[in-house]
Design an enzyme around this catalytic site. Structure first.
Site, PDB file in Angstrom:
ATOM      1  N   ASP A 132      -9.425  -3.853  -5.740  1.00  0.00           N
ATOM      2  CA  ASP A 132      -8.875  -3.471  -4.410  1.00  0.00           C
ATOM      3  C   ASP A 132      -9.615  -2.022  -4.332  1.00  0.00           C
ATOM      4  O   ASP A 132      -9.179  -1.041  -5.037  1.00  0.00           O
ATOM      5  CB  ASP A 132      -7.231  -3.270  -4.562  1.00  0.00           C
ATOM      6  CG  ASP A 132      -6.597  -2.661  -3.083  1.00  0.00           C
ATOM      7  OD1 ASP A 132      -7.181  -1.947  -2.519  1.00  0.00           O
ATOM      8  OD2 ASP A 132      -5.572  -3.004  -3.050  1.00  0.00           O
TER       9      ASP A 132
ATOM     10  N   SER B 142       1.110  -1.113  -0.082  1.00  0.00           N
ATOM     11  CA  SER B 142       0.004  -0.168   0.061  1.00  0.00           C
ATOM     12  C   SER B 142       0.786   1.173  -0.099  1.00  0.00           C
ATOM     13  O   SER B 142       1.718   1.311  -0.929  1.00  0.00           O
ATOM     14  CB  SER B 142      -1.101  -0.107   0.995  1.00  0.00           C
ATOM     15  OG  SER B 142      -2.037   0.941   0.946  1.00  0.00           O
TER      16      SER B 142
ATOM     17  N   HIS C  77      -6.830  -6.318  -0.185  1.00  0.00           N
ATOM     18  CA  HIS C  77      -5.950  -5.232  -0.104  1.00  0.00           C
ATOM     19  C   HIS C  77      -4.697  -6.115   0.540  1.00  0.00           C
ATOM     20  O   HIS C  77      -4.747  -6.226   1.873  1.00  0.00           O
ATOM     21  CB  HIS C  77      -6.307  -3.977   0.679  1.00  0.00           C
ATOM     22  CG  HIS C  77      -5.277  -2.930   0.798  1.00  0.00           C
ATOM     23  ND1 HIS C  77      -5.169  -2.123  -0.579  1.00  0.00           N
ATOM     24  CD2 HIS C  77      -4.472  -2.234   1.545  1.00  0.00           C
ATOM     25  CE1 HIS C  77      -4.185  -1.305  -0.202  1.00  0.00           C
ATOM     26  NE2 HIS C  77      -3.854  -1.497   0.973  1.00  0.00           N
TER      27      HIS C  77
END
Length: 487
Positions: free
Chosen positions: A420, A206, A448
């Site tokens: 996502d 991320s 995710h």
């Protein structure tokens, strides 16, 4: 923005990260004479995990302006020839603990090749922390509805956002200007050198993908093998990304509602997506009028929905809690609310978010953009805006982020779920274009965080092969996602 505070620690993704240790470190990390002085870690000791501190400049443009402290953690077999540095996301999420999750999930042929290091970034946890006074406390419950129903509700939330910004500005004035991704990336270069590695091998999730690619852009000659999972868009600032998130989260919520409809015999929320949506919205309205247990209102339900979008492993618990509440038993719903309330305001996440990128400073701009976004993303637009609203009042001026990409960068492996919600796929595709030698593997999933955390042999085997050999998959490689959760 709606963020995963980390792939290893956020309530939003906790279900995906309950990893069993597959093997334990056999020996402590090697103690190089001129390397980190590894010893006990802060908090409860973990077998086979060691910590050290590293002084880094407060201001990398002015090394004489003082230093701050980073805390690093390591696990592995000690004599491994390479070191994989891991960042679990955020921004501003603590990393200590992630090294153990990652290393214990590697097969023996990879764990023999790599020690794994993580760290608490500047401003976070066991490193020199950002202090934000009362802003770090727990918010009151129930919170007012995210979509203001009156001027008083809007003013209450604006006042709270203004207070967070003011308290961070007052309490953290010395550190705050230096909590940027560029500074964190320059910290990474000092970590690499302290570890005695010629190149930085890196695993980022991320926000960690932004951190890793910022490092690679600044230090291409020192960049080794990088696995980037759930990839941040290299072109969008946080303001633009926020509104793209809204639509992606709403799409993912539609998948959750459709899943709940498929299991109507278990939950009784409706027999198709539209029916479940209507039941959900009726529950929101009821909780807005009369919060369950005096603390679970519509905003709390929205928080739970947003958290559950990160991994479908959370869907059975959420659907079950709402179904039980509708049947008159609110205990599970209240337990979830209490868990979320413990997190409070993530001021370090805000510090990086508000300081990295420029945000509009006129609240009318935010209100108009949010109202327009809410037409297509009614469950998330206002929630997402209020998460970021302190950036309207942030006292520290935003910096200029590093423009990601360079022809000099080595090949990297990008992994991304097709649906996502936190990092939409279009951003990962733009990252692949910015990193011309990279490969993007798309997984038929909405969760995710894929590599190591989804137990997906297709994804994991590609990652293991790349870490061992540097070999990337063919362009256009895809992987199937895992099965849908069962009630």
């Amino acid at each position: 923005m709606i963020h995963t505070r980390s792939v290893g620690g956020a309530a939003a993704v906790a279900g995906a990260l309950a990893l069993a240790l597959t093997h334990a470190p056999a020996v402590p990390a090697a103690q190089a004479a001129d390397g980190p002085a590894w010893g006990d870690c802060p908090g409860e000791p973990q077998r086979g995990v060691y910590c050290a501190t590293l002084d880094v400049p407060l201001d990398h443009t002015d090394p004489g302006a003082g230093t701050i402290e980073l805390t690093l953690s390591i696990t592995g077999r000690g004599d491994a020839p390479r070191t994989l540095v891991v960042n679990p996301g955020g921004p501003g999420a603590p990393g200590i603990g992630t090294e153990r999750q990652v290393w214990s999930s590697l097969p023996p042929e990879v764990s023999e090749e790599y020690n794994v290091v993580s760290f608490d970034p500047r401003g976070v946890g066991a490193s020199t922390p950002l202090e934000c006074g009362d802003a770090d406390g727990e918010p009151r419950r129930p919170a007012p509805p995210y979509e203001p129903g009156s001027e008083a509700e809007e003013t209450e939330r604006l006042d709270a956002a203004r207070q967070v910004a003011a308290e961070c500005g007052a309490e953290g004035a010395e550190l705050l200007p230096h909590l940027t991704t560029e500074n964190a990336a320059r910290d990474l270069e000092l970590i690499r050198a302290e570890l005695g590695q010629d190149r930085l091998d890196f695993l980022g999730y991320s926000y960690g993908t932004r951190l890793g690619t910022t490092y690679a852009t600044l230090f291409p000659e020192r960049t080794g093998r990088m696995v980037l999972d759930s990839v941040r868009d290299p072109e969008d600032g946080s303001w633009e990304a926020q509104f793209k998130q809204n639509d992606a989260f709403q799409h993912r919520a539609g998948q959750f509602f459709a899943w709940a409809a498929e299991h109507d015999d278990s939950y009784g929320l409706g027999t198709d997506e539209q029916a479940v949506t209507e039941t959900w919205d009726a529950t929101r309205e009821e909780l807005a009028r009369e919060p369950a247990g005096g603390r679970a209102g519509s905003a709390e339900l929205d928080d739970m929905l947003a958290s559950a979008m990160y991994t479908d492993a959370s869907w059975p618990n959420l659907a079950g809690a709402v179904a039980a509440h509708r049947d008159g038993e609110s205990g599970r719903l209240l337990a979830a609310v209490d868990q979320l309330a413990e997190q409070g305001v993530d001021t370090t996440l805000l510090a990086y978010t508000c300081t990295d990128d420029a945000w509009p400073t006129a609240w009318d701009t935010w209100r108009e953009a949010t109202a327009a976004s809410a037409e297509g993303a009614p469950h998330f637009a206002w929630l997402n805006t209020w998460y970021s609203a302190p950036c309207v009042f942030w006292e520290e001026p935003a910096g200029e982020p590093v423009e990601i990409g360079s022809e000099e960068l080595p090949p990297m492996l990008l992994v991304h779920a097709a649906d996502d919600p936190a990092t939409p796929l279009a951003g990962a595709e733009r990252m692949r274009e910015a990193l011309p030698e990279s490969r993007l593997v798309v997984v038929d999933s909405g969760n995710h965080g894929q590599f190591l955390f989804e137990v997906n042999d297709c994804v994991d085997d590609l990652g293991f092969r790349y870490l061992l050999t540097g070999e990337l998959p063919e362009s256009g490689t895809t992987c199937e996602g895992g099965p849908a959760p069962t009630p």
